[in-house]
Design a protein around this motif. Structure first.
Motif, PDB file in Angstrom:
ATOM      1  N   GLN A  84       0.815  -1.212   0.000  1.00 12.20           N
ATOM      2  CA  GLN A  84       0.000   0.000   0.000  1.00 12.20           C
ATOM      3  C   GLN A  84       0.848   1.261   0.000  1.00 12.20           C
ATOM      4  O   GLN A  84       0.443   2.288  -0.547  1.00 12.20           O
ATOM      5  N   PHE A  85       2.051   1.185   0.601  1.00 12.40           N
ATOM      6  CA  PHE A  85       2.927   2.347   0.683  1.00 12.40           C
ATOM      7  C   PHE A  85       4.265   2.016   0.034  1.00 12.40           C
ATOM      8  O   PHE A  85       4.649   0.847  -0.064  1.00 12.40           O
ATOM      9  N   PRO A  86       5.010   3.019  -0.411  1.00 11.03           N
ATOM     10  CA  PRO A  86       6.236   2.765  -1.177  1.00 11.03           C
ATOM     11  C   PRO A  86       7.270   1.949  -0.410  1.00 11.03           C
ATOM     12  O   PRO A  86       7.498   2.178   0.777  1.00 11.03           O
ATOM     13  N   VAL A  87       7.862   0.980  -1.098  1.00 16.72           N
ATOM     14  CA  VAL A  87       8.977   0.194  -0.564  1.00 16.72           C
ATOM     15  C   VAL A  87      10.115   0.320  -1.569  1.00 16.72           C
ATOM     16  O   VAL A  87      10.126  -0.352  -2.602  1.00 16.72           O
ATOM     17  N   LEU A  88      11.089   1.216  -1.264  1.00 12.26           N
ATOM     18  CA  LEU A  88      12.160   1.535  -2.199  1.00 12.26           C
ATOM     19  C   LEU A  88      13.489   1.665  -1.471  1.00 12.26           C
ATOM     20  O   LEU A  88      13.535   1.847  -0.250  1.00 12.26           O
ATOM     21  N   TYR A  89      14.560   1.573  -2.237  1.00 16.15           N
ATOM     22  CA  TYR A  89      15.878   1.973  -1.752  1.00 16.15           C
ATOM     23  C   TYR A  89      16.011   3.465  -2.053  1.00 16.15           C
ATOM     24  O   TYR A  89      16.219   3.864  -3.208  1.00 16.15           O
ATOM     25  N   GLU A  90      15.879   4.289  -1.018  1.00 15.64           N
ATOM     26  CA  GLU A  90      15.727   5.722  -1.229  1.00 15.64           C
ATOM     27  C   GLU A  90      16.960   6.384  -1.820  1.00 15.64           C
ATOM     28  O   GLU A  90      16.850   7.411  -2.500  1.00 15.64           O
ATOM     29  N   GLU A  91      18.147   5.836  -1.553  1.00 20.28           N
ATOM     30  CA  GLU A  91      19.365   6.446  -2.080  1.00 20.28           C
ATOM     31  C   GLU A  91      19.669   6.004  -3.505  1.00 20.28           C
ATOM     32  O   GLU A  91      20.540   6.566  -4.154  1.00 20.28           O
ATOM     33  N   MET A  92      18.969   4.994  -3.972  1.00 20.83           N
ATOM     34  CA  MET A  92      19.145   4.558  -5.359  1.00 20.83           C
ATOM     35  C   MET A  92      18.357   5.457  -6.303  1.00 20.83           C
ATOM     36  O   MET A  92      17.347   6.055  -5.917  1.00 20.83           O
ATOM     37  N   SER A  93      18.800   5.511  -7.531  1.00 16.48           N
ATOM     38  CA  SER A  93      18.033   6.211  -8.561  1.00 16.48           C
ATOM     39  C   SER A  93      16.783   5.412  -8.898  1.00 16.48           C
ATOM     40  O   SER A  93      16.663   4.219  -8.568  1.00 16.48           O
ATOM     41  N   VAL A  94      15.876   6.056  -9.565  1.00 15.01           N
ATOM     42  CA  VAL A  94      14.672   5.357 -10.031  1.00 15.01           C
ATOM     43  C   VAL A  94      15.067   4.211 -10.953  1.00 15.01           C
ATOM     44  O   VAL A  94      14.532   3.094 -10.847  1.00 15.01           O
ATOM     45  N   TYR A  95      16.030   4.466 -11.835  1.00 14.56           N
ATOM     46  CA  TYR A  95      16.488   3.409 -12.748  1.00 14.56           C
ATOM     47  C   TYR A  95      16.983   2.204 -11.957  1.00 14.56           C
ATOM     48  O   TYR A  95      16.598   1.055 -12.235  1.00 14.56           O
ATOM     49  N   ASP A  96      17.832   2.439 -10.962  1.00 12.00           N
ATOM     50  CA  ASP A  96      18.412   1.329 -10.212  1.00 12.00           C
ATOM     51  C   ASP A  96      17.369   0.599  -9.366  1.00 12.00           C
ATOM     52  O   ASP A  96      17.456  -0.628  -9.178  1.00 12.00           O
ATOM     53  N   ASN A  97      16.383   1.321  -8.852  1.00  8.45           N
ATOM     54  CA  ASN A  97      15.306   0.658  -8.124  1.00  8.45           C
ATOM     55  C   ASN A  97      14.535  -0.281  -9.037  1.00  8.45           C
ATOM     56  O   ASN A  97      14.191  -1.406  -8.647  1.00  8.45           O
ATOM     57  N   LEU A  98      14.247   0.187 -10.246  1.00 11.70           N
ATOM     58  CA  LEU A  98      13.528  -0.669 -11.188  1.00 11.70           C
ATOM     59  C   LEU A  98      14.384  -1.852 -11.644  1.00 11.70           C
ATOM     60  O   LEU A  98      13.872  -2.953 -11.869  1.00 11.70           O
ATOM     61  N   ALA A  99      15.660  -1.618 -11.767  1.00  6.75           N
ATOM     62  CA  ALA A  99      16.554  -2.677 -12.245  1.00  6.75           C
ATOM     63  C   ALA A  99      16.884  -3.706 -11.177  1.00  6.75           C
ATOM     64  O   ALA A  99      17.230  -4.858 -11.492  1.00  6.75           O
ATOM     65  N   PHE A 100      16.776  -3.330  -9.888  1.00 10.60           N
ATOM     66  CA  PHE A 100      17.250  -4.186  -8.802  1.00 10.60           C
ATOM     67  C   PHE A 100      16.661  -5.601  -8.840  1.00 10.60           C
ATOM     68  O   PHE A 100      17.409  -6.591  -8.719  1.00 10.60           O
ATOM     69  N   PRO A 101      15.317  -5.778  -8.981  1.00  7.88           N
ATOM     70  CA  PRO A 101      14.785  -7.154  -8.992  1.00  7.88           C
ATOM     71  C   PRO A 101      15.355  -8.003 -10.118  1.00  7.88           C
ATOM     72  O   PRO A 101      15.482  -9.226  -9.965  1.00  7.88           O
ATOM     73  N   LEU A 102      15.696  -7.367 -11.241  1.00  9.01           N
ATOM     74  CA  LEU A 102      16.251  -8.110 -12.365  1.00  9.01           C
ATOM     75  C   LEU A 102      17.725  -8.425 -12.149  1.00  9.01           C
ATOM     76  O   LEU A 102      18.186  -9.547 -12.397  1.00  9.01           O
ATOM     77  N   ARG A 103      18.483  -7.437 -11.684  1.00 11.12           N
ATOM     78  CA  ARG A 103      19.903  -7.674 -11.425  1.00 11.12           C
ATOM     79  C   ARG A 103      20.091  -8.719 -10.326  1.00 11.12           C
ATOM     80  O   ARG A 103      21.012  -9.549 -10.391  1.00 11.12           O
ATOM     81  N   ASN A 104      19.216  -8.702  -9.334  1.00  7.78           N
ATOM     82  CA  ASN A 104      19.311  -9.651  -8.231  1.00  7.78           C
ATOM     83  C   ASN A 104      19.119 -11.086  -8.709  1.00  7.78           C
ATOM     84  O   ASN A 104      19.574 -12.027  -8.062  1.00  7.78           O
ATOM     85  N   ARG A 105      18.441 -11.241  -9.838  1.00  6.34           N
ATOM     86  CA  ARG A 105      18.195 -12.571 -10.409  1.00  6.34           C
ATOM     87  C   ARG A 105      19.088 -12.834 -11.624  1.00  6.34           C
ATOM     88  O   ARG A 105      18.800 -13.730 -12.413  1.00  6.34           O
ATOM     89  N   LYS A 106      20.142 -12.014 -11.779  1.00  6.49           N
ATOM     90  CA  LYS A 106      21.195 -12.234 -12.785  1.00  6.49           C
ATOM     91  C   LYS A 106      20.680 -12.137 -14.216  1.00  6.49           C
ATOM     92  O   LYS A 106      21.131 -12.860 -15.112  1.00  6.49           O
TER      93      LYS A 106
END
Length: 378
Positions: A84-106
């Motif tokens: 319901q509320f944002p769950v983000l890495y606040e110091e990351m860029s928007v690009y890196d937040n979006l990319a994180f789930p994909l990079r984490n799975r190689k």
């Protein structure tokens, strides 16, 4: 894109004295978009968290296709969940937040970039990709959270728990359209929790209505509106909801007080059958009549099947009027064209079209009206 199957699943937070989710068996078919719709506290989020693995059900088993995942933690279920509320890495860029789930799975870097930019375009985040997430307003942060949940193209399901709560109302219509576009693109099994009927009806292929820990009806939006199977669905779907009036079946005829309004036809009994056939299908006794304000007809000759009423006021809604009436002590709303003249205190006569008027017992629909075939009102 998995079928999600619940077998006898229920959950209690107090050792079985009360049930947040009453034991149920249900299947969400793969690649469809579902809305879980109901009021606050009805069990929607508990049900969603059982699917995601955040809650292990008190009873029953959860399957993704033929795989029993009841005891499998969230990380092992290959699902994406948006809260319901944002769950983000606040110091990351928007690009890196979006990319994180994909990079984490190689995922390969090229595929990561392609998918991030595709989701950013669909959610109108392109100009924000280089910004740190903490510099965005809460609504835009939630849109990024939504993107994180949708960025993976291969997941068993995407689960969304009231994801547009903090989003500016002006953006909600656009985002719902974008969600549908992304769903068409990815084919995810998508379950969307909301208490907002507009969100549910405009977004989902199928709406699952929940009340008091139980599923009371599921169907396409038009089916829920036009053919409610439970009083709660009639009340909760529609704005305003369905009118409900006490009535009685006597010798196969439905009466409101002394007035005959139609024949009683059990569900599956078609108009045109005799009084005896209708009475055989639906026993005599008290019922409640349900009819939506859109379908009540106000005015017309007194000899037509209907009931006398008194006008108590009119709400001018712009495109239409809502006329407030009383049938005895029971309020009935009538939706009319704008500018209709119905003065407070004036007498009115209400007609309930047989094809849009239903009968309920113990809150469950048991039948509908059938025409009186020309018989006059008592």
């Amino acid at each position: 894109m998995a079928d999600i199957r619940l077998e006898g699943v229920g959950h209690s937070y107090d050792g079985g004295r009360t049930w947040a989710v009453k034991p149920m068996t249900w299947t969400w078919r793969g690649s469809r978009a579902y809305a879980l719709l109901g009021p606050s506290g009805c069990g929607k989020t508990t049900l969603l968290n059982i699917i995601s693995g955040l809650i292990i059900p008190t009873v029953g088993r959860v399957f993704f296709d033929d795989r029993d995942v009841t005891g499998v933690p969230t990380a092992g279920r290959n699902i994406a969940q948006v809260f319901q509320f944002p769950v983000l890495y606040e110091e990351m860029s928007v690009y890196d937040n979006l990319a994180f789930p994909l990079r984490n799975r190689k995922y390969p870097a090229k595929e990561v970039d392609q998918r991030v930019r595709q989701v950013a375009r669909l959610l109108s985040l392109e100009e924000h990709l280089g910004r740190r997430s903490r510099r965005l307003d809460a609504g835009r942060q939630q849109i990024v959270s939504l993107g994180r949940g949708l960025v993976r193209s291969q997941v068993a399901a995407v689960l969304l728990d009231e994801p547009l709560t903090v989003v500016d109302p002006a953006l909600k219509w656009t985002l719902r359209s974008k969600l549908k576009e992304i769903h068409r693109d990815t084919g995810h099994t998508l379950v969307y929790v909301t208490h907002d009927q507009t969100e549910a009806l405009t977004f989902a292929d199928e709406v699952v209505v929940v009340n008091d820990g139980a599923i009371v009806q599921a169907g396409e939006p038009a089916e829920l509106f036009l053919s409610p199977a439970h009083e709660f669905v009639g009340h909760f779907i529609g704005s305003p909801g369905m009118n409900m009036l006490p009535a009685e079946i006597v010798a196969g005829v439905v009466r409101i007080g002394p007035s005959e309004v139609g024949l009683a036809a059990a569900d599956g009994v078609h108009a045109g059958r005799s009084d005896v056939e209708a009475a055989d299908g639906l026993p005599a006794g008290p019922v409640r009549i349900g009819v939506r304000p859109e379908f009540v007809v106000i005015g017309g000759p007194r000899r037509s099947p209907g009931v006398a009423a008194t006008v108590t006021g009119t709400d001018r809604m712009g495109a239409y009027d809502l006329v407030h009436t009383l049938v005895g002590e029971h309020p009935v709303l009538v939706k009319t064209e704008a500018g209709a003249l119905h003065e407070p205190g004036s007498a009115a006569f209400l007609h309930f079209p047989a094809e849009r008027t239903f009968l309920f017992r113990d809150q469950v629909r048991c039948g509908s009206l059938a025409p009186l075939d020309g018989r006059s009102t008592a």
